[in-house]
Design an enzyme around this catalytic site. Structure first.
Site, mmCIF file in Angstrom:
data_model
loop_
_atom_site.group_PDB
_atom_site.id
_atom_site.type_symbol
_atom_site.label_atom_id
_atom_site.label_comp_id
_atom_site.label_asym_id
_atom_site.label_seq_id
_atom_site.Cartn_x
_atom_site.Cartn_y
_atom_site.Cartn_z
ATOM 1 N N ILE A 25 36.240 50.141 40.047
ATOM 2 C CA ILE A 25 36.277 50.341 41.501
ATOM 3 C C ILE A 25 37.365 49.507 42.167
ATOM 4 O O ILE A 25 37.600 49.639 43.366
ATOM 5 C CB ILE A 25 34.918 50.005 42.136
ATOM 6 C CG1 ILE A 25 34.523 48.566 41.848
ATOM 7 C CG2 ILE A 25 33.854 50.968 41.669
ATOM 8 C CD1 ILE A 25 33.214 48.148 42.522
ATOM 9 N N HIS A 64 40.920 46.493 41.325
ATOM 10 C CA HIS A 64 41.579 45.528 40.445
ATOM 11 C C HIS A 64 42.597 44.750 41.259
ATOM 12 O O HIS A 64 43.121 45.227 42.271
ATOM 13 C CB HIS A 64 42.262 46.221 39.257
ATOM 14 C CG HIS A 64 43.358 47.166 39.663
ATOM 15 N ND1 HIS A 64 44.658 46.770 39.872
ATOM 16 C CD2 HIS A 64 43.328 48.499 39.923
ATOM 17 C CE1 HIS A 64 45.386 47.813 40.233
ATOM 18 N NE2 HIS A 64 44.603 48.876 40.274
ATOM 19 N N GLY A 65 42.848 43.540 40.819
ATOM 20 C CA GLY A 65 43.837 42.683 41.454
ATOM 21 C C GLY A 65 44.786 42.137 40.416
ATOM 22 O O GLY A 65 44.905 42.663 39.300
ATOM 23 N N ALA A 66 45.482 41.052 40.790
ATOM 24 C CA ALA A 66 46.454 40.474 39.872
ATOM 25 C C ALA A 66 45.781 39.781 38.698
ATOM 26 O O ALA A 66 46.341 39.709 37.612
ATOM 27 C CB ALA A 66 47.345 39.497 40.627
ATOM 28 N N PHE A 67 44.565 39.260 38.893
ATOM 29 C CA PHE A 67 43.931 38.459 37.863
ATOM 30 C C PHE A 67 42.519 38.919 37.525
ATOM 31 O O PHE A 67 41.858 38.295 36.708
ATOM 32 C CB PHE A 67 43.866 36.994 38.307
ATOM 33 C CG PHE A 67 45.142 36.520 38.905
ATOM 34 C CD1 PHE A 67 46.271 36.403 38.128
ATOM 35 C CD2 PHE A 67 45.212 36.213 40.244
ATOM 36 C CE1 PHE A 67 47.446 35.976 38.670
ATOM 37 C CE2 PHE A 67 46.402 35.784 40.791
ATOM 38 C CZ PHE A 67 47.527 35.665 39.999
ATOM 39 N N ALA A 68 42.038 39.923 38.160
ATOM 40 C CA ALA A 68 40.657 40.336 37.921
ATOM 41 C C ALA A 68 40.532 41.835 38.110
ATOM 42 O O ALA A 68 41.334 42.461 38.813
ATOM 43 C CB ALA A 68 39.700 39.602 38.872
ATOM 44 N N VAL A 69 39.525 42.383 37.450
ATOM 45 C CA VAL A 69 39.168 43.789 37.631
ATOM 46 C C VAL A 69 37.692 43.839 38.026
ATOM 47 O O VAL A 69 36.899 42.975 37.637
ATOM 48 C CB VAL A 69 39.427 44.611 36.355
ATOM 49 C CG1 VAL A 69 40.889 44.767 36.097
ATOM 50 C CG2 VAL A 69 38.733 43.966 35.147
ATOM 51 N N VAL A 70 37.344 44.835 38.824
ATOM 52 C CA VAL A 70 35.981 44.958 39.340
ATOM 53 C C VAL A 70 35.418 46.297 38.892
ATOM 54 O O VAL A 70 36.065 47.342 39.065
ATOM 55 C CB VAL A 70 35.952 44.838 40.876
ATOM 56 C CG1 VAL A 70 34.511 44.900 41.382
ATOM 57 C CG2 VAL A 70 36.616 43.551 41.332
ATOM 58 N N ASP A 85 41.699 31.992 52.114
ATOM 59 C CA ASP A 85 42.342 33.293 51.891
ATOM 60 C C ASP A 85 41.605 34.384 52.655
ATOM 61 O O ASP A 85 41.346 35.461 52.112
ATOM 62 C CB ASP A 85 42.403 33.610 50.400
ATOM 63 C CG ASP A 85 43.343 34.772 50.106
ATOM 64 O OD1 ASP A 85 44.228 35.035 50.947
ATOM 65 O OD2 ASP A 85 43.192 35.415 49.054
#
Length: 1050
Positions: A22, A24-30, A138
C-alpha cells in the site's frame, strides 16, 4: 516474523502478504495486513531495513516502547514491534482515507471550518506529544493520515486525523535523511533546514505551513531545491507570508504567529493550544465544511462531468456581488505572482504543480460573516483571475431557476442557461451569454448605463470584454482601509468540482471597463462611488459605475521560482532602455476604451519592505517555470545577489563585518557580502588549526608601512575610511573600469561599469550570462550599450573595451538579457550537507577554511618563487655586484629559503587538518559525504605537493647553506607568519594606491584576500601583542570595505 500459510508472513498476532503493498518510501515499505484472529481488524505493517537505521538500536527500542504507550485518537496507534536480523517490523493502525497530501491534491484548498476541524485534532495529538517531550521533526501533509469510519465519502465532520511517522526520523543517518526528506524541506522550520539548534517549536512552524497550504493550496515559502530554500532563509531575516485577504482575523493571527523565522518570536505550545481559532465560537456563522472528494478508479478529467455538482457551493446574487466589491476591493499588489499553467485541455491530475486560482463566491446575505465595524480589511490583496467560460450567477431574473452548465468548458455551451454553480477551481469567470440569454444580457447591459443602477443592485453585472479567451481582471480600485462602512469581511468559501487547469491569457491582470471610463488608470487607485465627485482630471462622469464582479483569491504564496513572470508588469524607470519591450503600444491621447483597461501598476504591500516591493525578489538560480505557456518567457540570468536589488533601489546597506570565509564554490574572488555567523571559521580562539609560537614579535613598522600615518594605535579608532584615501569615489563590488571610461575627459565624470553577483566556482572570470550590469553616467538620455557584459572582478586583466555608454542612468534588467527561448531547468541534486548535524557542518567549515587559507599561502610561495627566478637575471646580477650588502635579499637562494619556510608551514597546517579530519571521522562526528571527500582529497593532494616542493627546495638550498654560512644566523628571521603578514600588508597598500588613482577593478578582491590572510594568521599566532596588531589591521580593512559597500549601495 514467521512465514504463514498461503504466502502470508506473520508478525506477532498479525499477518500480511507482500502482494498487498500500500505504500513505500526511501527506507521502508508498507503492507496491508490484518489480525490473525480478528480478521476485520486491518493494520499497516511497515518494514524498515536495518541498514537505514543508525547505530543506536537500543534507543530505537526504547522509543518504540514509549510510542506503544501513546494512546490517543489522533495518533496512529502502534500495535506491535518486532526486530529481525535484517529488518524492523512495525504494526500500526490502518487509515483508509489516505493522507492529507492526497486530500489537498484533490481539493486544492479547504474552508476555514474544515481547517479548524483538522487543526483541533492535530493540536490534541501535539498536546500529548509535547507533554511527553517528543519532537516530531518531520510534520508534513504526507505524515498526516485520514481515517473515515463510514467510508471515503464521509463528511469532514467524521474524518479522523492521525499523525504518523514520528519519533523515527531522528534515528535515520544524516545522509539518509537528506535523501528521504527531499520533498519536505518547505515544511521544515528554518532553524532545522539551516542546521541550527532547534526545539519543539520546529513542529509549530511545520503546522503553520500545513495550515497555510490547506488555506491557499501551496506552501508559504517555496524554492526549486532545498539548498535554494536554505539560502532564502539565510538571506531574509524576516519572513511575512502572503495571506489571502478574506481570511478571518483569528486564522490570520495564528498563521503570522506560527510562521515566525526566529523560533524565539514564534508562539509557544500553550498559546497554540488555547488560540481563539481553535475554539469554535457559536456566535460566528460558519460555512459548511468541505466534503471528502471521491476517488475515481479511472483518470476521468472530463470537464462536462456532472458528478461533482453535488459538492458545489451556492452562487452569489448580483447584490452580493456588489457587496463583495465593497468588502474586498483591492488592487493587485504583490500577490500577483502570476504563473502560467498548463494547457487548458489537460486533465486535472496534470496540473497539480501549477498555480491554481480558487473561486471565492459570496453566499446568501445571511451567510455573510461580518466583523466589528471598526475592523480594517486585511492588508492582502485580491485579484480576479479568469477561467474559461464559467457562467456567472445573477444573469437571470429571480423567478427563474437556472440549470447547471458544464463547469469550466472551453467554449460556450450551446444548450442550457448560465449555471448557478461555480464548479471551477480555476478562478472567477467571464459572463458570456448563451444564445438563449442574449436578450437578458442586453437588458442588463442597458441597466448598467442607467443612473438608477445603485438603487437596483441586482441589475449590475460584469461587462464582458470583446474576447472570448480566458480573461482575468483585477479590481477596479481599492477600498481605503479607513472606511469602516466597508469593513465587513466575507467568510471564506470555496467552490468545488472538476475542471480543467487554468490557462492565463495575455490579458491576465487587466480589468474590463465600460464606455465613459478613462483608459488611464488612476495612480492612487481612486474609487468612483455614487454621489461623490470624481478626481480632478478624470473623464468618468459623476455617477460612474464601479466594476462588478466576483472577487477571487489569487494564490499568491511567494514562489521563489515564479517571480520573473510578473516583472514585465512592474513600472520601469523612465530611462530604462528596455522599458518599451513589454509595455503595450501607447495611444496618442488617453481615450475612452471599450475593451480592456491597461494593467494597473502594482501597489506596495504593507507586509514587505518598500525596496522589495518596488521590485520583487530575484528568482532563485535555476528555478523552473513549472508549465510551458503558449508563449515563451525570457530567460533570466543567474545573478541572484540581493545587493544588486538594493543598489538599484538606492538602499544603503552597511554590513557590520565583511566575510572572510566564503564557501568552497567561491574560492577566488570575493564580492563584499557580509559574513554571517554561520560562515565564520569558528569562535574558538584556537581556530581550525593550532597556533604556532611566534619566533619574533611583529613590529609596528609593518603597520606604519601598510597604513602610513593611519597606523592604528591602541587608543585610536580612525580607519582608512576617515583618511585622504576617501577621495576616490566608490566604484562597486570589484568594479571593472573599462578603458573607454578611463579615457574620458576631465570635464565630466567617467561612466563606471561594475558587476554584482556570485561568480562560478574556481578562479576563472564569470561567464557572460552570469553577470548583472549597471551603467551610470551623469545626465542625458539612456543608452543600450550598458547591456554589454564584461568579465567580473575574478581576473586581474582589464575589462574588454566597450562602447562608452551615453550620458544618463540606465539599468539592464536581467529579465531582458536573453529573449530567445523558454526557461529550461534540470532538477539539481540534493546537497548532502543540507540537513547534516551542526557538528558536522562546523567541522567541514573548519576544513574548508584551512584549504582556502593554504591556497592563499601557496600563492605567496609562488610569488616568492617567481621573484627568485627573476633574481637570476643579468639585471639582478649587476645589482648584486654593485650592492654587495643586499646579496642575501636579492639572490635566488633567499627566495628559495622563503619558499621553503612557507611550504613547511603549509605542510604543517595540512597535516594537522588531515589528522583532525581522520579523528573526527573515526569519532563519528564527521560524515563521509561527497563534499567531505572532495575537501579531504584536495587537502591530501596539496599536502603531497607541499612535501615534494620542500624536498626539491631543500636540495637547491644545500649550496646556499654551505657557501653562505654567514647568513645562517639570519635564517631564523624568516618566519611564515612574518611573510604572510608582509604579503597582506602589501596587498592592502597596492589596493589603496589603485583606489586612490581610481583603478578599482581589483581593489575589493584584494582587500578580501588580505582580510582572509589576516584571519588565518590570527589563529596561528600565540603572542598577544601580535594578535592585537593583526586585529587592528583587520578592523581597518573591514571599515574600508564597509565604506566601499556603503558608497556602492548609495
Amino acid at each position: 516474523m514467521e512465514p504463514g500459510r498461503g504466502g502470508t508472513e506473520t508478525v506477532g498476532k498479525f499477518e500480511f502478504s507482500r502482494k498487498d503493498l500500500i505504500g513505500h518510501g526511501a527506507f521502508a515499505v508498507v503492507f496491508k495486513g490484518r489480525h490473525r484472529e480478528k480478521h476485520d481488524l486491518e493494520v499497516a505493517v511497515k518494514c524498515i531495513n536495518k541498514k537505514n537505521l543508525a547505530k543506536s538500536q537500543t534507543l530505537l527500542g526504547k522509543e518504540i516502547k514509549i510510542l506503544k504507550e501513546l494512546k490517543h485518537e489522533n495518533i496512529v496507534a502502534l500495535y506491535d514491534f518486532q526486530e529481525m536480523a535484517n529488518s524492523v517490523y512495525l504494526v500500526m493502525e490502518y487509515c483508509n482515507g489516505g493522507d492529507l497530501a492526497d486530500y489537498l491534491h484533490a481539493m486544492r484548498t479547504l474552508s476555514e471550518d474544515t481547517i479548524r476541524l483538522f487543526l483541533q485534532q492535530i493540536a490534541g495529538a501535539m498536546r500529548l506529544l509535547h507533554s511527553k517531550g517528543i519532537i516530531h521533526r518531520d510534520l508534513k501533509p504526507q505524515n498526516i493520515l485520514l481515517s473515515n469510519p463510514a467510508g471515503r465519502r464521509a463528511n469532514p465532520n467524521s474524518i479522523r486525523v492521525k499523525i504518523a511517522d514520528f519519533g523515527f526520523a531522528r534515528y535515520l543517518q544524516s545522509n539518509m535523511m537528506a535523501a528521504t526528506l527531499c520533498g519536505s524541506p518547505m515544511y521544515m522550520a528554518p532553524e532545522v533546514i539551516m542546521s541550527q539548534h532547534y526545539d519543539g517549536k520546529a513542529d509549530l512552524w511545520s503546522i503553520g505551513t500545513i495550515v497555510y497550504q490547506c488555506l491557499t493550496g501551496k506552501a508559504p515559502f517555496q524554492a526549486s531545491s532545498p539548498q535554494d530554500l536554505r539560502l532564502f532563509y539565510e538571506k531574509n531575516k524576516t519572513l511575512v507570508p502572503t495571506i489571502p485577504r478574506e481570511t478571518s482575523a483569528p486564522l490570520r493571527q495564528l498563521l503570522l504567529a506560527l510562521l515566525q523565522r526566529n523560533h524565539k518570536d514564534r508562539m509557544d505550545f500553550d498559546e497554540f493550544f488555547h488560540h481563539p481559532f481553535l475554539d469554535a465560537s457559536p456566535s460566528v456563522r460558519k460555512s459548511p465544511p468541505v466534503p471528502v472528494p471521491s476517488y475515481p478508479s479511472s483518470g476521468s478529467g472530463s470537464s462536462s462531468s456532472s458528478s461533482s455538482t453535488s459538492h458545489l457551493a451556492s452562487p452569489p446574487s448580483l447584490g452580493e456581488m456588489q457587496q463583495l466589491q465593497k468588502t474586498l476591493a483591492s488592487p493587485a499588489d504583490t500577490a500577483g505572482f502570476l504563473h502560467s499553467s498548463r494547457d487548458s485541455g489537460g486533465s486535472k491530475d496534470s496540473s497539480c504543480d501549477t498555480d491554481d486560482f480558487v473561486m471565492v463566491p459570496a453566499q446568501f446575505p445571511g451567510d455573510l460573516v461580518a466583523e466589528a465595524p471598526s475592523a480594517k480589511p486585511p492588508p492582502d490583496s485580491l485579484m480576479c483571475s479568469g477561467s474559461s467560460l464559467v457562467a456567472s450567477a445573477g444573469l437571470e431574473s429571480h423567478g427563474r431557476t437556472p440549470s447547471p452548465s458544464p463547469p469550466c468548458s472551453s467554449s460556450p455551451s450551446p444548450s442550457g442557461r448560465a449555471g448557478p454553480f461555480s464548479s471551477s477551481r480555476c478562478g472567477a469567470s467571464v459572463p458570456i451569454p448563451v444564445p438563449t440569454q442574449v436578450q437578458n444580457y442586453q437588458r442588463i447591459e442597458r441597466n448598467l448605463q442607467s443612473p438608477t443602477q445603485f438603487q437596483t443592485p441586482r441589475s449590475s453585472a460584469i461587462r464582458r470584454s470583446g474576447s472570448t479567451s480566458p480573461l482575468g481582471f483585477a479590481r477596479a480600485s481599492p477600498s481605503p482601509p479607513a472606511h469602516a462602512e466597508h469593513g465587513g469581511v466575507l467568510a471564506r468559501k470555496m467552490s468545488l468540482g472538476g475542471g480543467r487547469p487554468y490557462t492565463p491569457s495575455p490579458q491576465v491582470g487587466t480589468i474590463p471597463e465600460r464606455p465613459g471610463w478613462s483608459g488611464t488608470p488612476s495612480p492612487q487607485g481612486a474609487e468612483m462611488r455614487g454621489g461623490r465627485s470624481p478626481r480632478p482630471g478624470s473623464s468618468a462622469p459623476e455617477h460612474s459605475p464601479r466594476t462588478s464582479g466576483l472577487g477571487c483569491r489569487l494564490h499568491s504564496a511567494p514562489n521563489l521560482s515564479d517571480l520573473h513572470v510578473v516583472r514585465p508588469k512592474l513600472p520601469k524607470p523612465p530611462t530604462d532602455p528596455l522599458g518599451a519591450v513589454f509595455s503595450p503600444p501607447q495611444a496618442s491621447p488617453p481615450q475612452p476604451s471599450h475593451g480592456l483597461q491597461s494593467c494597473r501598476n502594482l501597489r506596495g504591500s504593507p507586509k514587505l519592505p518598500d525596496f522589495l516591493q518596488r521590485n520583487p525578489l530575484p528568482p532563485i538560480l535555476g528555478s523552473p517555470t513549472k508549465a510551458v505557456p503558449s508563449f515563451d518567457f525570457p530567460k533570466t540570468p543567474s545573478s541572484q545577489n540581493l545587493l544588486a536589488l538594493l543598489a538599484r533601489q538606492g538602499v544603503v546597506m552597511t554590513p557590520p563585518r565583511n566575510r572572510t570565509l566564503p564557501d568552497l564554490s567561491e574560492v577566488g574572488p570575493f564580492h563584499g557580502q557580509p559574513l554571517g555567523p554561520g560562515l565564520r571559521p569558528g569562535e574558538d580562539p584556537k581556530g581550525p588549526f593550532g597556533r604556532s609560537f611566534s619566533t619574533s614579535r611583529l613590529t609596528d613598522l609593518l603597520l606604519k608601512a601598510a597604513f602610513g600615518t593611519q597606523a592604528p594605535d591602541p587608543g585610536s579608532t580612525e580607519s582608512l575610511q576617515e583618511k585622504p584615501m576617501e577621495i576616490a569615489p566608490s566604484a562597486g563590488f570589484g568594479g571593472s573600469l573599462h578603458p573607454g571610461a578611463r579615457a574620458g575627459g576631465t570635464s565630466s565624470p567617467s561612466p563606471v561599469v561594475f558587476t554584482v553577483g556570485s561568480p562560478p566556482s574556481g578562479s576563472t572570470p564569470p561567464q557572460g550570462p552570469r553577470t548583472r550590469m549597471f551603467s551610470a553616467g551623469p545626465t542625458g538620455s539612456a543608452s543600450s550599450s550598458a547591456r554589454h557584459l564584461v568579465p567580473g572582478p575574478c581576473s586581474e586583466a582589464p575589462a574588454p573595451e566597450l562602447p562608452a555608454p551615453g550620458h544618463g542612468c540606465s539599468f539592464a534588467d536581467p529579465i531582458t538579457a536573453n529573449l530567445e527561448g523558454a526557461v529550461t531547468f534540470e532538477a539539481p541534486d540534493l546537497p548532502e550537507e543540507t540537513l547534516m548535524e551542526q557538528e558536522h557542518t562546523e567541522i567541514l567549515r573548519g576544513l574548508r577554511f584551512t584549504l582556502l587559507f593554504v591556497q592563499h599561502v601557496l600563492e605567496i610561495a609562488a610569488l616568492k618563487g617567481s621573484a627568485s627566478e627573476a633574481a637570476g637575471g643579468p639585471e639582478y646580477q649587476l645589482q648584486e655586484s654593485v650592492v654587495a650588502d643586499q646579496i642575501s635579499l636579492l639572490s635566488r637562494e633567499w627566495g628559495f629559503a622563503e619558499q621553503l619556510v612557507l611550504y613547511l608551514k603549509v605542510a604543517e597546517l595540512l597535516s594537522s587538518g588531515l589528522q583532525s579530519a581522520i579523528d573526527q571521522i573515526r569519532a563519528g562526528k564527521l560524515c563521509l559525504s561527497s563534499t567531505v571527500k572532495q575537501v579531504v582529497r584536495r587537502l591530501n593532494e596539496l599536502y603531497k605537493a607541499s612535501v615534494v616542493s620542500c624536498q626539491g627546495l631543500s636540495l637547491r638550498l644545500q649550496r646556499f647553506f654551505l657557501d653562505k654560512q654567514r647568513l645562517l644566523d639570519r635564517i631564523h628571521s624568516i618566519t611564515a607568519e612574518r611573510l604572510i603578514f608582509s604579503h597582506a600588508v602589501q596587498m592592502v597598500q597596492s589596493a589603496a594606491l589603485d583606489e586612490m588613482f581610481q583603478h578599482r577593478e581589483g581593489c575589493v578582491p584584494r582587500y578580501h584576500k588580505a582580510l582572509l590572510l589576516l584571519e588565518g594568521l590570527q589563529h596561528m599566532l600565540s603572542d598577544q601583542a601580535d594578535i592585537e596588531n593583526v586585529t587592528k589591521c583587520k578592523l581597518c580593512i573591514e571599515r574600508r570595505l564597509s565604506a566601499l559597500l556603503t558608497g556602492i549601495c548609495a
